[in-house]
Design an enzyme around this catalytic site. Structure first.
Site, PDB file in Angstrom:
ATOM      1  N   ASP A   1       0.815  -1.064  -0.150  1.00 17.11           N
ATOM      2  CA  ASP A   1      -0.182  -0.123   0.012  1.00 17.11           C
ATOM      3  C   ASP A   1       0.843   1.148   0.065  1.00 17.11           C
ATOM      4  OD1 ASP A   1      -2.133   1.690   0.090  1.00 17.11           O
ATOM      5  OD2 ASP A   1      -2.448   1.550   2.332  1.00 17.11           O
TER       6      ASP A   1
ATOM      7  N   TYR B   1       3.683   9.635   0.451  1.00 21.59           N
ATOM      8  CA  TYR B   1       4.450   9.240   1.203  1.00 21.59           C
ATOM      9  C   TYR B   1       6.063   9.683   1.063  1.00 21.59           C
ATOM     10  CZ  TYR B   1       0.569   6.310   2.627  1.00 21.59           C
ATOM     11  OH  TYR B   1      -0.577   5.736   2.908  1.00 21.59           O
TER      12      TYR B   1
ATOM     13  N   LYS C   1      -1.751   5.997  -4.406  1.00 17.21           N
ATOM     14  CA  LYS C   1      -2.713   7.123  -4.272  1.00 17.21           C
ATOM     15  C   LYS C   1      -2.307   8.540  -4.717  1.00 17.21           C
ATOM     16  CE  LYS C   1      -3.656   4.858   0.451  1.00 17.21           C
ATOM     17  NZ  LYS C   1      -2.139   4.546   0.122  1.00 17.21           N
TER      18      LYS C   1
ATOM     19  N   HIS D   1      -6.451   9.949  -2.417  1.00 17.91           N
ATOM     20  CA  HIS D   1      -6.135   9.900  -1.273  1.00 17.91           C
ATOM     21  C   HIS D   1      -7.054  10.385  -0.087  1.00 17.91           C
ATOM     22  CE1 HIS D   1      -1.888   9.037   1.117  1.00 17.91           C
ATOM     23  NE2 HIS D   1      -2.914   8.992   2.073  1.00 17.91           N
TER      24      HIS D   1
END
Length: 170
Positions: free
Chosen positions: A27, A32, A59, A90
């Site tokens: 994931d 990130y 995302k 997201h």
């Protein structure tokens, strides 16, 4: 099935080790800021596990919704894969963005129906197998279902004893 969240991951060892231990879901998310690192780990994992046996999620963050395809293609390239199994929006927020990497505030006004149409085009182009959302509430989901040609395959949300969200789960 077991999956690994990659938020906060700053070395590839845990991701490679996860693959060796049987984890098959990864994931990821552009926000990130570690998809290149995840891509290096996935390359190692795919030396022993066929791509078709992995489930890779990424995302699009709300500072990328003006060009969802560009964001998706970047994630695909950074992750070193040919497609994503699931691509999510997201957050349902598209205005009053916080500063990103020291940039000043941005004010993006993009209606969700336009963002979703871009997501649907990713499926049509074969860049992703399925599309979905993350952190959407019931009202936003019902609204989306009124215009979606492809309904969201998933709504990834926070669930635990301190945040059970029973209405959303139902």
């Amino acid at each position: 099935r077991f999956g690994l969240g990659t938020w906060g991951v700053d070395n590839s060892e845990c991701l490679v080790s996860g693959g060796e231990q049987g984890y098959r879901l990864y994931d990821c998310a552009s926000r990130y800021e570690n998809e290149e690192l995840c891509g290096k780990a996935l390359k190692t994992v795919m030396e022993k596990v066929e791509r078709k046996n992995l489930y890779i999620i990424s995302k699009v963050f709300f500072d990328q919704v003006e060009d969802v395809e560009k964001a998706c293609r970047k994630s695909i390239a950074d992750l070193g894969v040919e497609y994503l199994d699931l691509y999510l929006i997201h957050w349902p927020v598209t205005i009053h963005l916080p500063a990103v990497k020291g940039e000043p505030f941005k004010n993006i006004k993009m209606p969700m129906y336009k963002v979703w149409a871009q997501m649907e085009s990713l499926v049509e182009k074969g860049l992703v197998k399925s599309i979905g959302v993350s952190n959407f509430n019931v009202q936003l989901l019902w609204d989306m279902l009124s215009y979606a040609k492809i309904p969201p395959a998933a709504n990834e949300v926070e669930l635990h004893p301190l945040c059970p969200q029973p209405k959303l789960v139902k």
